[in-house]
Design an enzyme around this catalytic site. Structure first.
Site, PDB file in Angstrom:
ATOM      1  N   HIS A  70       0.798  -1.231   0.000  1.00  0.00           N
ATOM      2  CA  HIS A  70       0.000   0.000   0.000  1.00  0.00           C
ATOM      3  C   HIS A  70       0.835   1.288   0.000  1.00  0.00           C
ATOM      4  CE1 HIS A  70      -3.514  -2.462   1.080  1.00  0.00           C
ATOM      5  NE2 HIS A  70      -2.823  -2.972   2.066  1.00  0.00           N
TER       6      HIS A  70
HETATM    7  O1  RIB Z   1      -5.194  -0.192   4.806  1.00  0.00           O
HETATM    8  C1  RIB Z   1      -3.805  -0.156   4.547  1.00  0.00           C
HETATM    9  C2  RIB Z   1      -3.142   0.894   5.374  1.00  0.00           C
HETATM   10  O2  RIB Z   1      -3.321   0.602   6.755  1.00  0.00           O
HETATM   11  C3  RIB Z   1      -1.617   0.950   5.169  1.00  0.00           C
HETATM   12  O3  RIB Z   1      -1.170   2.267   5.364  1.00  0.00           O
HETATM   13  C4  RIB Z   1      -1.091   0.076   6.260  1.00  0.00           C
HETATM   14  O4  RIB Z   1       0.234   0.433   6.670  1.00  0.00           O
HETATM   15  C5  RIB Z   1      -2.054   0.385   7.371  1.00  0.00           C
HETATM   16  O5  RIB Z   1      -1.614   1.600   8.004  1.00  0.00           O
END
Ligand code: RIB
Ligand code: CA
Length: 312
Positions: free
Chosen positions: A241
């Site tokens: 992500h």
């Molecule tokens: O949903 C994904 C996000 O939530 C990413 O930033 C992961 O690191 C968590 O913080």
């Protein structure tokens, strides 16, 4: 000309890779890391941010601890994904570089007031508590923000922590409402796009093949956190992500999206934290965010791997 950025983060293995990508990229000047409670409690996120800086051999980057809980709710964490420390996978030594005494929110406010207007980009990778608190405490800084480029939210991809909400927004929906309503330019990297950045076996092997400590660490972190998402989604890898935020800054041509209205649900217990994106423009609500929907995943991993190689 380098872009000045502040990375607001809740490391988390994917945050860690995003930080490494930023520190490996000469186009970016990382003014500081501001830790926030999210994936794991603040004591761990503030520690992990320093671990990552030392892994990159950048103990000069100041790390600040911020808010230890959401603005108006109890903290929800994600140890089930990231492990107890947030950087589970490889064994990690404690950091030796110090945490800054100044609170992260004060650092964000002071930096935006001291740097020329429109020259500092905020890169939130976790719940938006620090950013929203800074905006509420010092409304004058909002117009000085060049852009907010954040990982959070979802529309077509729906939620990952509830059926309706993505984790970063879910943890502090009131903070997200403040940020999305503040008026600063925003680019959103939601699950819609990050779920296309999958850590497939060849991509993880490419990290390992770098033959560096950074490459081995990134591969080990990936092997740990991907177990949860591969099981959940039955996918060939886990979504990476947060590095999508940094990659968008470096190579926006790898991404596509559209300017739409995004509102945050804060009332309903069932859908709290949902990012209601008017993708099809069925309302007359004004566009307030560039909502990214697609990416060139191969180009992203080529960029990431090439940059990680620079961190010997
Ligand atoms: O949903 C994904 C996000 O939530 C990413 O930033 C992961 O690191 C968590 O913080
Ligand atoms: Ca994160």
């Amino acid at each position: 000309m380098t872009q000045k950025i502040i990375i607001d983060t809740d490391p988390g293995q994917d945050d860690a890779v995003a930080i490494l990508l930023a520190l490996a990229s000469p186009e970016l000047e990382v003014l500081g890391l501001t830790a926030v409670a999210g994936n794991v409690p603040l004591e761990f996120t503030a520690k992990n941010a320093r671990i990552v800086c030392e892994l990159a051999k950048r103990p000069d980057v100041p790390v600040f601890a911020g808010c230890d809980r959401p603005m108006a709710r109890d903290l929800v964490t994600a140890e089930h994904v990231h492990g107890k420390t947030g950087l589970d996978g490889p064994q990690m030594a404690d950091p030796t570089m110090p945490l800054q005494d100044k609170h992260a929110v004060d650092f964000i406010i002071e930096t935006l007031r001291n740097e020329a207007p429109g020259t500092v980009t905020l890169c939130p990778l976790g719940p938006l508590t620090n950013i929203a608190t800074a905006f509420q405490r010092a409304p004058d800084i909002v117009e000085r923000v060049a852009r907010i480029v954040l990982m959070g939210g979802a529309y077509f991809e729906v939620g990952n922590i509830t059926p309706a909400a993505e984790f970063n927004i879910y943890v502090d929906p009131e903070a997200a409402k403040v940020v999305f309503g503040a008026g600063a330019p925003i680019t959103v990297l939601p699950l819609d796009v990050t779920h296309k950045a999958l850590t497939t076996a060849p991509r993880v092997q490419a990290f390992r093949d770098l033959g560096t400590q950074v490459g081995l660490m990134v591969a080990a972190w990936t092997n740990f956190f991907e177990r949860f998402d591969k099981e959940k989604y039955g996918s060939a890898g886990a979504p990476l992500h947060d590095p999508c935020v940094i990659a968008w800054l470096l190579r926006p041509d790898l991404f596509t999206g559209r300017e739409v209205n995004v509102e945050i649900e804060v009332e309903s217990p069932l859908t709290r934290g949902m990012t209601v994106a008017d993708w099809w423009r069925v309302t007359d609500r004004p566009a307030n965010a560039l909502f990214i929907g697609d990416m060139d995943a191969e180009g992203f991993f080529d960029l990431l791997t090439e940059r990680l190689q620079r961190l010997s």
